[in-house]
Write a protein that holds these residues in place. Structure first.
Motif, PDB file in Angstrom:
ATOM      1  N   CYS A  56       0.802  -1.223   0.000  1.00 25.93           N
ATOM      2  CA  CYS A  56       0.000   0.000   0.000  1.00 25.93           C
ATOM      3  C   CYS A  56       0.833   1.272   0.000  1.00 25.93           C
ATOM      4  CB  CYS A  56      -0.969  -0.001   1.183  1.00 25.93           C
ATOM      5  SG  CYS A  56      -0.158  -0.008   2.801  1.00 25.93           S
ATOM      6  N   VAL A  57       2.160   1.170  -0.047  1.00 27.53           N
ATOM      7  CA  VAL A  57       2.990   2.373  -0.140  1.00 27.53           C
ATOM      8  C   VAL A  57       3.794   2.406  -1.438  1.00 27.53           C
ATOM      9  CG1 VAL A  57       3.144   2.692   2.350  1.00 27.53           C
ATOM     10  CG2 VAL A  57       4.858   1.284   1.199  1.00 27.53           C
ATOM     11  N   THR A  58       3.431   1.554  -2.387  1.00 31.90           N
ATOM     12  CA  THR A  58       4.047   1.552  -3.719  1.00 31.90           C
ATOM     13  C   THR A  58       2.988   1.945  -4.739  1.00 31.90           C
ATOM     14  OG1 THR A  58       5.660  -0.154  -3.132  1.00 31.90           O
ATOM     15  CG2 THR A  58       5.184   0.121  -5.471  1.00 31.90           C
ATOM     16  N   GLN A  59       3.387   2.748  -5.721  1.00 28.74           N
ATOM     17  CA  GLN A  59       2.453   3.241  -6.725  1.00 28.74           C
ATOM     18  C   GLN A  59       1.639   2.107  -7.328  1.00 28.74           C
ATOM     19  OE1 GLN A  59       4.333   5.398  -9.896  1.00 28.74           O
ATOM     20  NE2 GLN A  59       2.409   5.868 -10.944  1.00 28.74           N
TER      21      GLN A  59
ATOM     22  N   PRO B 151      -3.577   3.844  -2.999  1.00 26.11           N
ATOM     23  CA  PRO B 151      -4.666   4.621  -3.613  1.00 26.11           C
ATOM     24  C   PRO B 151      -4.166   5.965  -4.114  1.00 26.11           C
ATOM     25  CG  PRO B 151      -5.362   3.683  -1.514  1.00 26.11           C
ATOM     26  CD  PRO B 151      -3.882   3.479  -1.598  1.00 26.11           C
ATOM     27  N   ALA B 152      -4.688   6.417  -5.243  1.00 24.80           N
ATOM     28  CA  ALA B 152      -4.246   7.674  -5.848  1.00 24.80           C
ATOM     29  C   ALA B 152      -4.487   8.863  -4.927  1.00 24.80           C
ATOM     30  CB  ALA B 152      -4.958   7.877  -7.185  1.00 24.80           C
ATOM     31  N   GLU B 153      -5.534   8.792  -4.112  1.00 24.46           N
ATOM     32  CA  GLU B 153      -5.874   9.923  -3.250  1.00 24.46           C
ATOM     33  C   GLU B 153      -5.029   9.989  -1.978  1.00 24.46           C
ATOM     34  OE1 GLU B 153      -8.722   6.535  -2.158  1.00 24.46           O
ATOM     35  OE2 GLU B 153      -7.815   7.407  -3.978  1.00 24.46           O
ATOM     36  N   VAL B 154      -4.192   8.974  -1.734  1.00 21.95           N
ATOM     37  CA  VAL B 154      -3.341   8.955  -0.541  1.00 21.95           C
ATOM     38  C   VAL B 154      -1.979   9.542  -0.898  1.00 21.95           C
ATOM     39  CG1 VAL B 154      -2.194   7.484   1.155  1.00 21.95           C
ATOM     40  CG2 VAL B 154      -4.524   6.955   0.415  1.00 21.95           C
ATOM     41  N   PRO B 155      -1.548  10.598  -0.205  1.00 24.92           N
ATOM     42  CA  PRO B 155      -0.235  11.194  -0.513  1.00 24.92           C
ATOM     43  C   PRO B 155       0.884  10.177  -0.325  1.00 24.92           C
ATOM     44  CG  PRO B 155      -1.508  12.604   0.984  1.00 24.92           C
ATOM     45  CD  PRO B 155      -2.228  11.296   0.903  1.00 24.92           C
ATOM     46  N   ALA B 156       1.842  10.194  -1.247  1.00 24.20           N
ATOM     47  CA  ALA B 156       2.948   9.247  -1.156  1.00 24.20           C
ATOM     48  C   ALA B 156       3.742   9.449   0.130  1.00 24.20           C
ATOM     49  CB  ALA B 156       3.850   9.385  -2.376  1.00 24.20           C
ATOM     50  N   ALA B 157       3.939  10.726   0.503  1.00 27.85           N
ATOM     51  CA  ALA B 157       4.668  11.014   1.736  1.00 27.85           C
ATOM     52  C   ALA B 157       3.746  10.801   2.936  1.00 27.85           C
ATOM     53  CB  ALA B 157       5.181  12.452   1.710  1.00 27.85           C
ATOM     54  N   GLY B 158       4.180   9.955   3.838  1.00 25.98           N
ATOM     55  CA  GLY B 158       3.408   9.729   5.049  1.00 25.98           C
ATOM     56  C   GLY B 158       2.242   8.778   4.905  1.00 25.98           C
ATOM     57  N   ALA B 159       2.156   8.047   3.801  1.00 23.84           N
ATOM     58  CA  ALA B 159       1.069   7.076   3.632  1.00 23.84           C
ATOM     59  C   ALA B 159       1.179   5.999   4.698  1.00 23.84           C
ATOM     60  CB  ALA B 159       1.143   6.443   2.246  1.00 23.84           C
ATOM     61  N   PRO B 160       0.053   5.605   5.314  1.00 25.31           N
ATOM     62  CA  PRO B 160       0.107   4.541   6.326  1.00 25.31           C
ATOM     63  C   PRO B 160       0.660   3.254   5.721  1.00 25.31           C
ATOM     64  CG  PRO B 160      -2.026   5.638   6.345  1.00 25.31           C
ATOM     65  CD  PRO B 160      -1.314   6.109   5.124  1.00 25.31           C
ATOM     66  N   GLY B 161       1.566   2.631   6.425  1.00 19.63           N
ATOM     67  CA  GLY B 161       2.220   1.440   5.904  1.00 19.63           C
ATOM     68  C   GLY B 161       1.472   0.162   6.229  1.00 19.63           C
ATOM     69  N   MET B 162       2.017  -0.930   5.750  1.00 22.67           N
ATOM     70  CA  MET B 162       1.450  -2.247   6.030  1.00 22.67           C
ATOM     71  C   MET B 162       1.413  -2.481   7.536  1.00 22.67           C
ATOM     72  SD  MET B 162       1.214  -3.334   2.831  1.00 22.67           S
ATOM     73  CE  MET B 162       1.475  -5.048   2.446  1.00 22.67           C
ATOM     74  N   HIS B 163       0.385  -3.171   7.980  1.00 19.97           N
ATOM     75  CA  HIS B 163       0.155  -3.512   9.380  1.00 19.97           C
ATOM     76  C   HIS B 163      -0.378  -2.338  10.197  1.00 19.97           C
ATOM     77  CE1 HIS B 163       2.645  -7.496   9.613  1.00 19.97           C
ATOM     78  NE2 HIS B 163       2.170  -7.304   8.388  1.00 19.97           N
ATOM     79  N   SER B 164      -0.558  -1.186   9.577  1.00 19.11           N
ATOM     80  CA  SER B 164      -1.122  -0.042  10.288  1.00 19.11           C
ATOM     81  C   SER B 164      -2.633  -0.152  10.361  1.00 19.11           C
ATOM     82  CB  SER B 164      -0.744   1.258   9.567  1.00 19.11           C
ATOM     83  OG  SER B 164      -1.541   2.340  10.018  1.00 19.11           O
ATOM     84  N   GLU B 165      -3.223   0.350  11.452  1.00 25.79           N
ATOM     85  CA  GLU B 165      -4.676   0.367  11.571  1.00 25.79           C
ATOM     86  C   GLU B 165      -5.334   1.314  10.565  1.00 25.79           C
ATOM     87  OE1 GLU B 165      -3.168   3.479  14.532  1.00 25.79           O
ATOM     88  OE2 GLU B 165      -2.540   1.520  13.754  1.00 25.79           O
ATOM     89  N   ASN B 166      -4.497   2.130   9.904  1.00 23.89           N
ATOM     90  CA  ASN B 166      -4.997   3.058   8.885  1.00 23.89           C
ATOM     91  C   ASN B 166      -4.610   2.651   7.466  1.00 23.89           C
ATOM     92  OD1 ASN B 166      -6.285   5.189  10.545  1.00 23.89           O
ATOM     93  ND2 ASN B 166      -4.231   5.394  11.400  1.00 23.89           N
ATOM     94  N   ALA B 167      -4.056   1.460   7.295  1.00 25.21           N
ATOM     95  CA  ALA B 167      -3.620   1.015   5.970  1.00 25.21           C
ATOM     96  C   ALA B 167      -4.809   0.879   5.023  1.00 25.21           C
ATOM     97  CB  ALA B 167      -2.890  -0.320   6.071  1.00 25.21           C
TER      98      ALA B 167
END
Length: 405
Positions: free
Chosen positions: A177-180, A365-381
């Motif tokens: 979820c943090v790769t384009q 997701p396109a709407e999620v900024p690349a910088a600071g995107a919640p990573g894998m295993h996050s409750e916000n992923a």
């Protein structure tokens, strides 16, 4: 190409999942709501069996875990290929606010819901052309990837022989979820680290906090061991074959602030990329713990808990994967990972027995900024499930072309 077969000359189909994408998204979101953890996922298993019903597959379920193994036999003789998806979620309470958020107290924060839906898509694509398919495809739906070694259990229960003979190749896709979105990433050789646990119990004598000179206090001894572990990794492990040692828990047996503990337990997680470095780490950390404890008049009990081995992509199979994906999606969307990840994966057990490749697929997701995107295993992923189409297509195409090799 450096492999033992020529991907360019193979019978290409260019599978198109556009017609089933909406169904795959709906399945993924339904699986997301019923997230379950560990080896026993009855609701998830029931949902998968419902999706596979009526396709004429040879289906078996696990004994020690709620796995699903489905064999698709083609209309022509040929070898066997295995495709795998993991099924389990994490013990994380979801905080995304999505309309299909999990309500079970667990969360598919590592994308396993997409893995299942994408593999179901590959089942449907290959089933539609089964008359032209040479050989068989084993679809491995596996619980217990998140620390329970479900892949090893499935192998012990015979998944690699489900079609009557061992697969010639095995493939799995893991979303990220943090790769384009729609970007494939993999590499030849080691791609993910081994994972092992270390438990050290430092035993002193305990006593009164006012008179530490009359006791052997294990707390500062444990602290010294922790610092020694970190300096050992920095100074004794080669940077070209790294290790990560993370002390993740320290616990004393003291119940009051004025009581010196009689013992301290510390636990660590160890990641390595080779058996040689793991052997070095195991030997030296054990010696450090015993030596430091003995120097202070205490004792140390050291226990290692082996977990996942290094995940190693077969060079020939990975060259094949690169050639197929470059052709289908363009080399700009197929990234050659320069170095391995220090995370771990129990697809490693399959790749120890069968040559194959684990690859990643960007699902940010396109709407999620690349910088600071919640990573894998996050409750916000969050994941872009529109990638399910190309995930299904890639798995189906790799199986199809490999069987035609």
């Amino acid at each position: 190409m450096t492999g033992s077969f020529d991907a360019v000359s193979l019978d290409a189909v260019s599978f198109d999942a556009a017609g089933i994408l909406d169904d795959l998204v709906a399945v993924r979101r339904r699986l997301h709501t019923m997230a379950e953890t560990g080896l026993h996922l009855p609701e998830t298993q029931r949902a998968l069996l419902g999706e596979l019903e009526g396709l004429g597959l040879e289906i078996t379920t696990g004994d020690a875990l709620t796995s699903v193994t489905a064999v698709l036999r083609g209309g022509r003789p040929g070898p066997v290929v295995l495709l795998r998806a993991d099924m389990d979620a994490l013990p994380v309470r979801e905080a995304t606010g999505l309309p299909f958020a999990s309500t079970t107290g667990a969360m598919h924060a590592c994308g396993h819901d997409l893995h299942m839906a994408g593999l179901l898509g590959a089942v449907r694509l290959l089933h539609a052309r089964r008359a032209e398919l040479p050989g068989a495809v084993v679809f491995m739906f596996q619980p217990g990837e998140e620390g329970f070694a479900g892949g090893r259990v499935m192998i012990e229960e015979g998944v690699l022989d489900a079609a009557g003979e061992r697969p010639v190749a095995a493939y799995a896709v893991h979303v990220d979820c943090v790769t384009q979105a729609e970007t494939f990433v993999t590499r030849s050789g080691p791609i993910m680290a081994s994972a092992s646990g270390l438990r050290v119990r430092v035993v002193g004598t305990g006593g009164h906090a006012a008179w530490p000179q009359h006791a052997i206090d294990p707390v500062p001894i444990a602290a010294e061991i922790v610092l020694a572990f970190q300096s050992f990794v920095a100074r004794r492990v080669p940077a070209t074959d790294p290790a990560v040692v993370s002390v993740t828990r320290i616990e004393t047996d003291s119940a009051a602030a004025n009581v010196l503990s009689a013992s301290v337990v510390l636990e660590a997680n160890i990641r390595t990329l080779s058996r040689e470095t793991f052997a070095l780490v195991r030997e030296r950390l054990t010696a450090l713990a015993h030596g430091i404890a003995t120097a202070h008049g205490a004792t140390a009990e050291v226990e290692y808990i082996d977990s996942y081995p290094v995940t190693v992509n077969d060079p020939a199979e990975t060259a094949f994967v690169f050639e197929v994906l470059d052709e289908l999606h363009g080399a700009e969307r197929v990234v050659r990972l320069p170095s391995p990840s220090m995370a771990s994966e129990d697809f490693a057990y399959v790749l120890e027995a069968v040559p194959g490749t684990l690859l990643f697929l960007g699902a940010q997701p396109a709407e999620v900024p690349a910088a600071g995107a919640p990573g894998m295993h996050s409750e916000n992923a969050v994941f872009d499930d529109s990638v399910l189409g190309i995930q299904a297509e890639a798995l189906a195409e790799l199986a199809w072309r490999r069987l035609h090799a």
